[in-house]
Design an enzyme around this catalytic site. Structure first.
Site, PDB file in Angstrom:
ATOM      1  CG  ASP A 143      36.618  45.101  22.923  1.00  0.00           C
ATOM      2  OD1 ASP A 143      37.629  44.097  22.478  1.00  0.00           O
ATOM      3  OD2 ASP A 143      36.019  45.439  22.030  1.00  0.00           O
ATOM      4  CG  HIS A 146      37.885  33.182  45.789  1.00  0.00           C
ATOM      5  ND1 HIS A 146      37.231  34.095  46.090  1.00  0.00           N
ATOM      6  CD2 HIS A 146      37.021  32.077  45.415  1.00  0.00           C
ATOM      7  CE1 HIS A 146      36.215  33.895  46.692  1.00  0.00           C
ATOM      8  NE2 HIS A 146      35.837  32.593  46.320  1.00  0.00           N
ATOM      9  CE  LYS A 174      35.348  34.022  42.518  1.00  0.00           C
ATOM     10  NZ  LYS A 174      34.157  33.530  43.248  1.00  0.00           N
TER      11      LYS A 174
END
Length: 556
Positions: free
Chosen positions: A227, A220, A222
């Site tokens: 870079d 889950h 995110k």
């Protein structure tokens, strides 16, 4: 010894029995819940007591703050230094932190960052959608990879994508099929890892239908990294999250140490995940235990070591780095110090990555969140938001039993992501209404309505997925701390899924103002919950939903 063996055998027995029950989701959920309870001695000790006002005493003690010579923050700069005893502490200038406000801004920033990436793109999400906007994102990746090969001085651009196996494999057209062209065209530069929970295995894995198998556990996290810049969010890579599904997002620009940490974290989870191949099969990394075919305890132990090595090495690295920095600064002349300051502004903001992976016995986010709620003093204000209001018992007890003021923002049924869904999923908003009403009733029965307030977000044509909190110290009109990332404060976030968020602590007034405006914009679209709220026809919950909710609430 025999008692311990019997206790350990309990969950195994129930899960084996669960595997023999095809087509009976209600009974399956009940047995799964019994299995979880048998294995959770710690949670049983936390069950609700009538002595709610003792909650702060029953909660984990604040980790003792130590003051090693290599600490980033001098004592007294902020009261949250104890977090550095658990995770690495990253000091940055607030000028490198930008709060985003809309799905469109999030989407455009991601595309722009992909286009200019030279060294690495790292993306961790629950899934990648299959619509035209998601294809646009994949096309951006393809174009950037192509340019990296055609450049006069070819760059060593690497793309690493981490998704959940079950969610990313759902349907004929899915996250995997969206990414296969990239994998086939750039096999040396692209890696796609699919995390598979170790708890979905055997007959259980064979018998639970495709859509319901996600309830057992997910990847889950995110994190979107380009870079040396990072976006932390609760948003997935899907069209609604780019258009009309409200979430939270923070952009950390040119923060190399933080980018290195999250790259290593995603690599670690990727190493214990299944690797997507060009022929749409999956393979385990050489030497790694298989997540659902191998020994579960052995797999979880290996995964724990892999992730904790990242956290501990980063923590040690940061301590050494800042020790060297402070030692060097003490030897500089005033002119040298000013010149150094021009290159890298002194930190006024501190970032702490909080990881929660209960399947691997990693509970850092849970410890920090509970401690923050425990320590919020009288006069402090906590603005807590979740798209799915289903607080754990421990969090609920702390909200009801501590002294700070709480304003809790949650989704009205109409902006719940499951509103209007077909089948059983269509009843999920009603289940959340039932949980909300039970909590509201408890607030009222304890006479806490003035201190604990519920608010429902509503916006025509939108859904709501924002989560996190803002902490305002007593007497302050601006927040000094926020939590932002993937956790929802619910049972799943704490016990089933892999989660990551960051605590941002800042003494910079401009950044505090950004966070305050973010909070205000979300809460301005909400209405205060009262007894009359639950008298509305749209809030009437069917009897069967009320009966089933206690059995399944730990699965959503």
């Amino acid at each position: 010894m025999a008692v311990a063996a019997a206790a350990a055998a309990g969950p195994v027995f129930w899960r084996r029995l669960l595997g023999l029950l095809p087509g009976r989701p209600g009974l399956a959920a009940l047995l799964g819940r019994l299995s979880d309870r048998l294995g959770r001695n710690r949670d049983r000790q936390r069950r609700r007591s009538p002595w709610l006002l003792l909650a702060p005493l029953l909660s984990p003690a604040v980790p003792q703050v130590t003051s090693p010579p290599c600490c980033l923050c001098p004592e007294g700069v902020h009261r949250f230094q104890w977090i550095r005893n658990l995770v690495p502490e990253f000091g940055v200038s607030s000028s490198h932190v930008r709060v985003l406000s809309s799905p469109a801004e999030f989407f455009e920033l991601m595309k722009g960052q992909i286009r200019v990436a030279k060294r690495r793109v790292v993306m961790a999400s629950l899934y990648l959608g299959t619509g035209p906007l998601e294809q646009e994102l994949v096309d951006c990746l393809e174009s950037t990879l192509e340019k990296s090969l055609q450049a006069k001085f070819p760059s060593n651009l690497k793309v690493s994508i981490l998704l959940d196996f079950t969610r990313g494999s759902r349907g004929r057209k899915n996250s995997r099929t969206m990414l296969l062209p990239l994998l086939r065209r750039f096999p040396e530069q692209v890696r796609v890892s699919l995390f598979h929970t170790p708890h979905l295995r055997g007959l259980l894995r064979l018998l639970i239908p495709e859509r319901f198998n996600e309830t057992i556990g997910l990847q889950h996290i995110k994190v979107y990294l380009f870079d040396n810049s990072v976006i932390l969010s609760g948003a997935n890579l899907s069209d609604s999250y780019f258009t009309n599904r409200q979430d939270r997002y923070v952009f950390l620009q040119d923060c190399a140490e933080i980018a290195d940490f999250f790259t290593e974290l995603v690599d670690a989870v990727g190493d214990v995940s299944l690797q997507l191949q060009g022929d749409d099969t999956v393979q385990v990394v050489d030497g790694m235990v298989h997540p659902y075919k191998g020994d579960r305890a052995e797999y979880c132990k290996a995964a724990n070591k892999r992730v904790m090595d990242v956290i501990n090495s980063a923590r040690t690295r940061q301590q050494m780095l800042h020790a060297q920095t402070f030692h060097s600064n003490s030897l500089l002349t005033q002119e040298d110090a000013a010149a150094a300051g021009d290159r890298r502004p002194a930190p006024d903001t501190w970032i702490y990555p909080l990881i929660q992976m209960k399947p691997f016995e990693i509970q850092i986010d849970e410890i920090v969140t509970e401690t923050l709620l425990t320590e919020a003093e009288r006069g402090a204000k906590v603005y807590l938001t979740t798209g799915y209001f289903n607080l754990t018992q421990a969090y609920m007890d702390l909200v009801l039993g501590t002294r700070a003021e709480y304003q809790i923002l949650l989704a009205s049924p109409e902006v719940n992501g499951f509103f209007g869904a077909k089948g059983v999923a269509g009843a999920i908003p009603a289940a959340y209404v039932h949980i909300e009403r039970q909590f509201f009733s408890e607030v009222c029965s304890l006479g806490q309505q003035e201190r604990v307030q519920l608010q429902e977000y509503w916006r025509r044509g939108w859904t709501f997925h924002a989560k996190g909190l803002w902490l305002y110290l007593a007497g302050s009109s601006l927040p000094c701390l926020t939590l932002i990332g993937s956790p929802n404060f619910g049972y799943r976030s704490v016990h089933r899924d892999l989660e990551a968020q960051i605590a941002i602590v800042t003494e910079n007034q401009a950044l505090q103002q950004q966070l305050h405006q973010e909070q205000e914009q979300l809460y301005l679209r909400s209405g205060v919950v009262s007894s009359a709220t639950f008298e509305q026809p749209s809030r009437q919950v069917k009897l069967w939903v009320k009966m089933v909710t206690p059995l399944i609430k730990n699965f959503f």
